[in-house]
Design a protein around this motif. Structure first.
Motif: not given
Length: 126
Positions: A52-60, A63-65
């Motif tokens: 969950g932490d990995y996905w949250r960081d990855k998609f954040r 998404g920002l980029e």
């Protein structure tokens, strides 16, 4: 944690845990991931929190980029339209398919451009 507590409160905890582990494995496999799923639900909690932490960081980050790139496109589109008139379908296509570094280069070139072609001419001096 709540799911584990629910499983523990029911008869057949071990069997239910195996079924749940298989459901999680199948769900993760559908995303292209195939992590080893622990048989013990307590270990699964740690694994799911880590994922969950990995996905949250990855998609954040992604998404920002993506948002920044979309902003670059929109700003350049607006600048081109204001200075050179309506943007053609060809230019729209180029903007829509450009990478971030291309958009940055075009934005930089826009500042000194006398014509629309000047914006998109590759500048070999940079």
């Amino acid at each position: 944690r709540e799911v584990i507590a629910w499983f523990r409160a029911h008869p057949g905890y071990d069997e239910l845990g195996l079924v749940f582990a298989e459901l999680v494995r199948t769900a993760l496999a559908s995303t292209g991931m195939a992590p080893t799923i622990p048989r013990d639900l307590r270990e699964m909690t740690v694994m799911l929190e880590t994922l969950g932490d990995y996905w949250r960081d990855k998609f954040r980050t992604e998404g920002l980029e993506a948002g920044l790139q979309k902003g670059r496109r929109e700003v350049l589109h607006r600048l081109l339209s204001r200075r050179f008139g309506p943007v053609t379908a060809d230019i729209e296509h180029r903007l829509d398919h450009a990478e971030a570094d291309e958009l940055d280069a075009w934005i930089d070139q826009f500042v000194d451009a006398q014509t629309l072609d000047d914006v998109f001419t590759e500048n070999l001096d940079r």
